[in-house]
Design an enzyme around this catalytic site. Structure first.
Site, PDB file in Angstrom:
ATOM      1  N   HIS A 124      81.839  32.894 -13.147  1.00 34.63           N
ATOM      2  CA  HIS A 124      81.706  34.098 -12.581  1.00 34.63           C
ATOM      3  C   HIS A 124      80.800  34.775 -13.669  1.00 34.63           C
ATOM      4  CE1 HIS A 124      82.585  38.027 -10.830  1.00 34.63           C
ATOM      5  NE2 HIS A 124      83.010  37.456  -9.970  1.00 34.63           N
ATOM      6  N   GLU A 145      76.557  35.485  -6.196  1.00 31.85           N
ATOM      7  CA  GLU A 145      76.667  37.037  -5.964  1.00 31.85           C
ATOM      8  C   GLU A 145      75.494  37.665  -7.070  1.00 31.85           C
ATOM      9  OE1 GLU A 145      81.144  37.987  -5.935  1.00 31.85           O
ATOM     10  OE2 GLU A 145      80.877  37.173  -8.008  1.00 31.85           O
TER      11      GLU A 145
HETATM   12  O1  LIG Z   1      85.319  38.786  -7.678  1.00 33.09           O
HETATM   13  C1  LIG Z   1      84.729  39.331  -6.796  1.00 33.09           C
HETATM   14  C2  LIG Z   1      83.241  39.415  -6.605  1.00 33.09           C
HETATM   15  O2  LIG Z   1      82.579  39.523  -7.733  1.00 33.09           O
HETATM   16  C3  LIG Z   1      82.787  40.536  -5.574  1.00 33.09           C
HETATM   17  O3  LIG Z   1      83.596  41.730  -5.826  1.00 33.09           O
HETATM   18  P1  LIG Z   1      83.157  42.996  -4.775  1.00 33.09           P
HETATM   19  O4  LIG Z   1      83.599  42.250  -3.466  1.00 33.09           O
HETATM   20  O5  LIG Z   1      84.492  44.012  -5.034  1.00 33.09           O
HETATM   21  O6  LIG Z   1      81.817  43.407  -4.740  1.00 33.09           O
END
Ligand SMILES: O=C[C@H](O)COP(=O)(O)O
Length: 235
Positions: A124, A145
């Site tokens: 991550h 992401e």
């Molecule tokens: O771990 C979660 C992800 O990084 C996405 O977070 P989010 O949906 O709050 O932007």
């Protein structure tokens, strides 16, 4: 244990051409650490979770359509697992990826498996892990992401996300195999919510979501889960 070098893979991907100019530099810079890998410990979508999952989450999971994995902090894994049906699997948010030895404070995949945790998030962007190799691709899910989208309320457009997912799939095709490229689930994360998930899910190469903040709101989380189409659930 687990997965390809996320930074290595990411560094070989182009920045999406459809990025708005105001974000293109940031997106390009961030792209190098934007991929995370989910490795099934035993045998995508992973989510932050409150200590006790809400009724809508349980009801949605009982409907049996989407593959749902929740990723609570380590200290709540056992508690969350005991409050869920078997339809929802558990992921850790990180694990020790080195070989055995004395590493006080680290948690190994063997320990996670021992408490019934079937998945782990590796790489991550908030962890900055770099992972060395993937011994087998069968149980790997890749999450894209954009760092600028995590927790900001700024979501990638469906076209932007699709473009990067295609690039990831192309990378898999060229560097692993066509079979792995077609079978590997590539999920999107970054400010996914109940209002934008349906349009994102329509994209051919978006196979699911990595949800943070919105996973803590039961009804909204259920909307997101149900937006994943049956084609992708079956994949
Ligand atoms: O771990 C979660 C992800 O990084 C996405 O977070 P989010 O949906 O709050 O932007």
């Amino acid at each position: 244990m687990a997965a390809a070098a996320s930074a290595f893979l990411a560094s070989q991907l182009p920045a999406p051409k459809s990025s708005p100019s105001s974000l293109s530099g940031l997106r390009h810079a961030c792209l190098h650490t934007d991929q995370a890998f989910f490795r099934k410990i035993d045998s995508h979508l992973t989510l932050s979770a409150p200590r006790t999952p809400s009724r809508p989450v349980l009801a949605m999971a009982a409907s049996g359509k989407a593959h749902v994995v929740v990723a609570p902090p380590f200290v709540y894994i056992d508690q969350v697992k005991n409050s869920l049906t078997d339809r929802i699997e558990i992921s850790a948010q990180n694990s020790w990826v080195g070989k055995g030895g004395a590493f006080t404070g680290e948690i190994s995949v063997e320990q996670l498996a021992d408490i019934g945790c079937k998945w782990v998030i590796l790489g991550h962007s908030e962890r900055r892990h770099v992972i060395d190799s993937v011994p087998g691709w069968d149980d790997v899910v890749i999450a894209y992401e954009p760092v600028w989208a995590i927790g900001t309320g700024k979501v990638a457009t469906p076209q932007q996300a699709q473009e990067v997912h295609v690039a990831v799939r192309d990378w898999l095709r060229k560097n692993v195999s066509a079979d792995v490229a077609s079978k590997t689930r590539i999920i999107y994360g970054g400010s996914v919510n109940g209002s934008n998930s349906a349009e994102l899910a329509k994209q051919e190469d978006i196979d699911g979501f990595l949800v943070g903040g919105a996973s803590l709101k039961g009804p909204e989380f259920a909307v997101i889960v149900n937006s994943v189409t049956s084609k992708k659930v079956a994949a």
